[in-house]
Design a protein around this motif. Structure first.
Motif, PDB file in Angstrom:
ATOM      1  N   TRP A   1      -8.278  -1.561   1.832  1.00 27.52           N
ATOM      2  CA  TRP A   1      -7.005  -1.557   2.553  1.00 27.52           C
ATOM      3  C   TRP A   1      -6.005  -0.638   1.866  1.00 27.52           C
ATOM      4  O   TRP A   1      -5.282   0.099   2.517  1.00 27.52           O
ATOM      5  CB  TRP A   1      -6.476  -2.992   2.633  1.00 27.52           C
ATOM      6  CG  TRP A   1      -5.144  -3.140   3.275  1.00 27.52           C
ATOM      7  CD1 TRP A   1      -4.880  -3.233   4.613  1.00 27.52           C
ATOM      8  CD2 TRP A   1      -3.879  -3.236   2.615  1.00 27.52           C
ATOM      9  NE1 TRP A   1      -3.528  -3.383   4.825  1.00 27.52           N
ATOM     10  CE2 TRP A   1      -2.895  -3.392   3.597  1.00 27.52           C
ATOM     11  CE3 TRP A   1      -3.493  -3.202   1.278  1.00 27.52           C
ATOM     12  CZ2 TRP A   1      -1.543  -3.509   3.305  1.00 27.52           C
ATOM     13  CZ3 TRP A   1      -2.141  -3.317   0.980  1.00 27.52           C
ATOM     14  CH2 TRP A   1      -1.184  -3.470   1.982  1.00 27.52           C
TER      15      TRP A   1
ATOM     16  N   SER B   1       1.001  -6.517   2.911  1.00 24.62           N
ATOM     17  CA  SER B   1       0.108  -7.522   3.492  1.00 24.62           C
ATOM     18  C   SER B   1       0.003  -8.746   2.591  1.00 24.62           C
ATOM     19  O   SER B   1       0.192  -8.668   1.376  1.00 24.62           O
ATOM     20  CB  SER B   1      -1.287  -6.948   3.718  1.00 24.62           C
ATOM     21  OG  SER B   1      -2.119  -7.920   4.342  1.00 24.62           O
TER      22      SER B   1
ATOM     23  N   ASP C   1      -4.206  -9.433   7.142  1.00 20.92           N
ATOM     24  CA  ASP C   1      -3.168  -8.597   7.751  1.00 20.92           C
ATOM     25  C   ASP C   1      -3.060  -8.860   9.252  1.00 20.92           C
ATOM     26  O   ASP C   1      -3.852  -8.365  10.045  1.00 20.92           O
ATOM     27  CB  ASP C   1      -3.477  -7.131   7.471  1.00 20.92           C
ATOM     28  CG  ASP C   1      -2.257  -6.249   7.611  1.00 20.92           C
ATOM     29  OD1 ASP C   1      -1.331  -6.607   8.361  1.00 20.92           O
ATOM     30  OD2 ASP C   1      -2.223  -5.181   6.962  1.00 20.92           O
TER      31      ASP C   1
ATOM     32  N   GLY D   1      -8.236  -0.124   8.010  1.00 24.27           N
ATOM     33  CA  GLY D   1      -7.634  -1.025   8.988  1.00 24.27           C
ATOM     34  C   GLY D   1      -7.614  -0.362  10.339  1.00 24.27           C
ATOM     35  O   GLY D   1      -7.796   0.858  10.450  1.00 24.27           O
TER      36      GLY D   1
ATOM     37  N   ARG E   1       0.899  -1.162   0.000  1.00 23.88           N
ATOM     38  CA  ARG E   1       0.000   0.000   0.000  1.00 23.88           C
ATOM     39  C   ARG E   1       0.934   1.208   0.000  1.00 23.88           C
ATOM     40  O   ARG E   1       1.971   1.184   0.667  1.00 23.88           O
ATOM     41  CB  ARG E   1      -0.919  -0.122   1.198  1.00 23.88           C
ATOM     42  CG  ARG E   1      -1.320   1.105   1.894  1.00 23.88           C
ATOM     43  CD  ARG E   1      -2.487   0.810   2.822  1.00 23.88           C
ATOM     44  NE  ARG E   1      -2.101   0.843   4.212  1.00 23.88           N
ATOM     45  CZ  ARG E   1      -2.936   0.586   5.202  1.00 23.88           C
ATOM     46  NH1 ARG E   1      -4.173   0.217   4.951  1.00 23.88           N
ATOM     47  NH2 ARG E   1      -2.538   0.656   6.436  1.00 23.88           N
TER      48      ARG E   1
END
Length: 182
Positions: A174, A142, A156, A179, A131
């Motif tokens: 995500w 992840s 994750d 998260g 990410r």
């Protein structure tokens, strides 16, 4: 008679050791250290039964979150990763701490073993995904699974303390920063 008993004992011992599974778990930030973790037939049976009772893909993801937590908990019984806490700062300078590189690599290995054992019915394991912060710098990594319908999810474990269920979110959410706040 004694010879038959000896042959039977050797056969039994060989099936027990073959049935156990070994998985390397990374820790120390950036996967600089690894622990070889042995999962027993009993532990694997517990995970198999948990996942086998899933009714559909969504249920399998919920059960997979729990299974990953259990696998990390058992790994913590055999290694310093028992000290790992969610995020990068809560565990301080203890041995066994893990960053997202350690978690994404290790979780992908764990998921890969479950897939190879035939425990996943509605998902397949994909490569680790990053990410990006401001679309420029990879800031978090992840493990990823893909459902039969093509929808992708992160698994994750970095967000949680060792042994707790992993966080499973749609990959697209995500990537936008979804998260728990750790």
């Amino acid at each position: 008679m004694l010879r038959r008993a000896g042959i039977f004992a050797l056969f039994w011992l060989s099936t027990v050791s073959v049935a156990d599974e070994m998985v390397s778990i990374c820790y120390g930030y950036g996967c600089i250290a690894q622990a070889e973790i042995r999962y027993s037939t009993g532990q694997l049976g517990e995970v198999r039964r948990l996942l086998a009772s899933a009714a559909d893909a969504a249920d399998e993801r919920q059960r997979l979150a729990e299974a990953v937590g259990r696998l990390y908990g058992w790994a913590g019984e055999q290694s310093d990763i028992r000290n790992d806490r969610g995020g990068n700062y809560a565990d301080g300078h203890v041995p066994g701490k893990m960053d997202c590189i350690d978690h994404s690599t290790s979780t992908t290995r764990l998921l890969g073993r479950l897939e190879a054992l035939g425990y996943l019915r509605w998902h397949k394991v994909l490569a680790v995904q990053p990410r990006y912060f401001l679309g420029l710098v990879a800031s978090h990594w992840s493990a990823v699974i893909e459902a039969d319908d093509g929808e992708r999810f992160v698994v994750d474990s970095w967000f949680v303390n060792n042994g707790e269920p992993a966080v499973i979110l749609p990959l697209d959410e995500w990537k936008k920063g979804a998260g728990p706040d750790v």
